[in-house]
Design an enzyme around this catalytic site. Structure first.
Site, PDB file in Angstrom:
ATOM      1  N   THR A 114      37.593  14.897 -10.036  1.00 50.05           N
ATOM      2  CA  THR A 114      36.616  15.590 -10.892  1.00 50.05           C
ATOM      3  C   THR A 114      36.189  14.614 -11.971  1.00 50.05           C
ATOM      4  O   THR A 114      37.027  14.053 -12.680  1.00 50.05           O
ATOM      5  CB  THR A 114      37.234  16.856 -11.522  1.00 50.05           C
ATOM      6  N   HIS A 115      34.895  14.383 -12.069  1.00 51.27           N
ATOM      7  CA  HIS A 115      34.393  13.454 -13.077  1.00 51.27           C
ATOM      8  C   HIS A 115      34.110  14.190 -14.384  1.00 51.27           C
ATOM      9  O   HIS A 115      33.777  15.377 -14.393  1.00 51.27           O
ATOM     10  CB  HIS A 115      33.119  12.762 -12.578  1.00 51.27           C
ATOM     11  N   GLU A 139      23.788   2.971 -17.833  1.00 54.53           N
ATOM     12  CA  GLU A 139      23.506   2.480 -19.171  1.00 54.53           C
ATOM     13  C   GLU A 139      22.088   1.914 -19.259  1.00 54.53           C
ATOM     14  O   GLU A 139      21.471   1.573 -18.257  1.00 54.53           O
ATOM     15  CB  GLU A 139      24.498   1.367 -19.550  1.00 54.53           C
ATOM     16  N   HIS A 174      31.780  11.186  -1.804  1.00 56.03           N
ATOM     17  CA  HIS A 174      33.161  11.390  -2.234  1.00 56.03           C
ATOM     18  C   HIS A 174      33.759  12.499  -1.360  1.00 56.03           C
ATOM     19  O   HIS A 174      33.106  13.495  -1.084  1.00 56.03           O
ATOM     20  CB  HIS A 174      33.220  11.799  -3.712  1.00 56.03           C
ATOM     21  N   SER A 192      34.675   5.202  -5.008  1.00 55.94           N
ATOM     22  CA  SER A 192      33.639   4.627  -4.144  1.00 55.94           C
ATOM     23  C   SER A 192      34.094   3.306  -3.544  1.00 55.94           C
ATOM     24  O   SER A 192      34.451   2.374  -4.268  1.00 55.94           O
ATOM     25  CB  SER A 192      32.356   4.356  -4.940  1.00 55.94           C
ATOM     26  N   SER A 214      34.812   6.885 -14.767  1.00 63.83           N
ATOM     27  CA  SER A 214      36.069   7.577 -14.432  1.00 63.83           C
ATOM     28  C   SER A 214      37.248   6.799 -15.022  1.00 63.83           C
ATOM     29  O   SER A 214      37.073   5.964 -15.911  1.00 63.83           O
ATOM     30  CB  SER A 214      36.218   7.692 -12.913  1.00 63.83           C
ATOM     31  N   ASN A 232      27.722  -3.050  -8.318  1.00 61.93           N
ATOM     32  CA  ASN A 232      26.404  -3.445  -8.825  1.00 61.93           C
ATOM     33  C   ASN A 232      26.554  -4.248 -10.105  1.00 61.93           C
ATOM     34  O   ASN A 232      27.480  -4.010 -10.867  1.00 61.93           O
ATOM     35  CB  ASN A 232      25.558  -2.192  -9.115  1.00 61.93           C
TER      36      ASN A 232
HETATM   37  I1  8IG Z   1      29.629   2.502  -8.926  1.00 63.34           I
HETATM   38  O1  8IG Z   1      26.801   0.299 -13.638  1.00 63.34           O
HETATM   39  C1  8IG Z   1      29.071   2.426 -10.798  1.00 63.34           C
HETATM   40  N1  8IG Z   1      29.481   3.358 -11.651  1.00 63.34           N
HETATM   41  N2  8IG Z   1      28.508   3.734 -16.184  1.00 63.34           N
HETATM   42  N3  8IG Z   1      27.633   1.994 -14.899  1.00 63.34           N
HETATM   43  C2  8IG Z   1      28.396   3.129 -15.014  1.00 63.34           C
HETATM   44  N4  8IG Z   1      29.035   3.660 -13.989  1.00 63.34           N
HETATM   45  C3  8IG Z   1      28.930   3.030 -12.808  1.00 63.34           C
HETATM   46  C4  8IG Z   1      28.168   1.869 -12.615  1.00 63.34           C
HETATM   47  C5  8IG Z   1      27.485   1.315 -13.724  1.00 63.34           C
HETATM   48  N5  8IG Z   1      28.273   1.507 -11.326  1.00 63.34           N
END
Ligand code: 8IG
Length: 268
Positions: free
Chosen positions: A89-90, A189, A67, A35, A208, A231
């Site tokens: 692939t996640h 989370e 993606h 991303s 990832s 974020n």
């Molecule tokens: I973009 O705050 C992204 N991916 N686990 N936590 C987790 N994955 C993420 C986050 C996040 N922001």
């Protein structure tokens, strides 16, 4: 039938297919662009070929909005070719760890010596602001999984290559670095989990990269990891977390990240 195939053989087959469809036999560098990092594919060099992921054995079209789902061959200024894997692939997709690391194994089979893994991630350390790129210095693999199969005790001491981090730092002296925690997701989370992650030494959190980095090391690749902080992690910001916020921060940062990756790749 690909699920039951030997992962090495499947990666070999994928690399042969990439060579045939791109006309490029050898890709010395590979990048997975998460991303916010996608624009780099347009900037680091001249695109020679774009291949839909579902035409390459073991790859799948992306299931995540925002993606891409392609593999690209790019000629760099050095004359060397980079393989951009826009089809990650996640772990949370449930296809198993072999599918998660197939891109990395394919990169190794295609000739890569350096693997650049990038992602969007949440910031746990308040020093990391949304919109900033951060070097990954190390990781906590909290997926309870491993891409390594059998009694194969792979050393991870310098997993995120200090040589490559030094080089990235020369390209962009303002780059900070931190420890990345990979959680299984796909939920974000709780605030309590973020406090726990902070205590155990995580500064960045995402879904990832850690499993991919382990597979890359097993395959003998040098790994460079980069996170775009999209974020503040849960409980640290004003707003609830959203995928839209992630995409918006990613779009805003794209030109800067593309330029950063160009400068790094030029030094490899
Ligand atoms: I973009 O705050 C992204 N991916 N686990 N936590 C987790 N994955 C993420 C986050 C996040 N922001």
């Amino acid at each position: 039938m690909t699920e039951i195939r030997d992962p090495q053989a499947l990666a070999r087959e994928a690399a042969d297919t990439i060579a045939r469809l791109t006309g490029v036999e050898h890709h010395g560098i590979a990048l997975t662009l998460g991303s916010g990092w996608g624009r780099a594919a347009d900037v680091i060099g001249e695109t020679v070929a774009v291949v839909p992921a579902d035409e390459v054995p073991g790859f799948h079209a992306s299931g995540v909005p925002g993606h891409s789902g392609t593999l690209r061959s790019i000629r760099l200024a050095s004359g060397e070719h980079a393989l951009v894997i826009g089809a990650r692939t996640h772990f949370y997709e449930g296809r198993g760890v072999r599918a998660v690391v197939h891109g990395v194994r394919t990169a190794a089979a295609a000739g890569a010596g350096v693997m650049i893994l990038s992602n969007g991630a949440g910031g746990i350390d308040p020093a990391f602001r949304a919109g900033e790129p951060v070097l990954i210095s190390d990781h906590l693999n909290l997926t309870a999984a491993s891409p390594v199969e059998g009694a194969n005790f792979v050393d991870l001491t310098d997993l995120y290559s200090s040589r490559l981090r030094e080089l990235a730092h020369q390209a962009e002296p303002s780059l900070q670095q931190g420890v990345y925690a990979q959680l299984p997701g796909p939920h974000y989370e709780t605030p309590a989990e973020i406090q726990y992650l902070r205590v155990i030494g995580a500064q960045i959190v995402g879904m990832s990269t850690a499993l991919e980095a382990i597979a890359a090391r097993q395959a003998g690749l040098e790994v460079l990891g980069l996170s775009l902080i999209t974020n503040p992690a849960a409980g640290l910001g004003e707003d609830p977390l959203s995928h839209e916020e992630v995409l918006a921060e990613g779009r805003a940062a794209e030109p800067r990240l593309a330029e950063l990756l160009s400068r790094i790749v030029a030094r490899l």
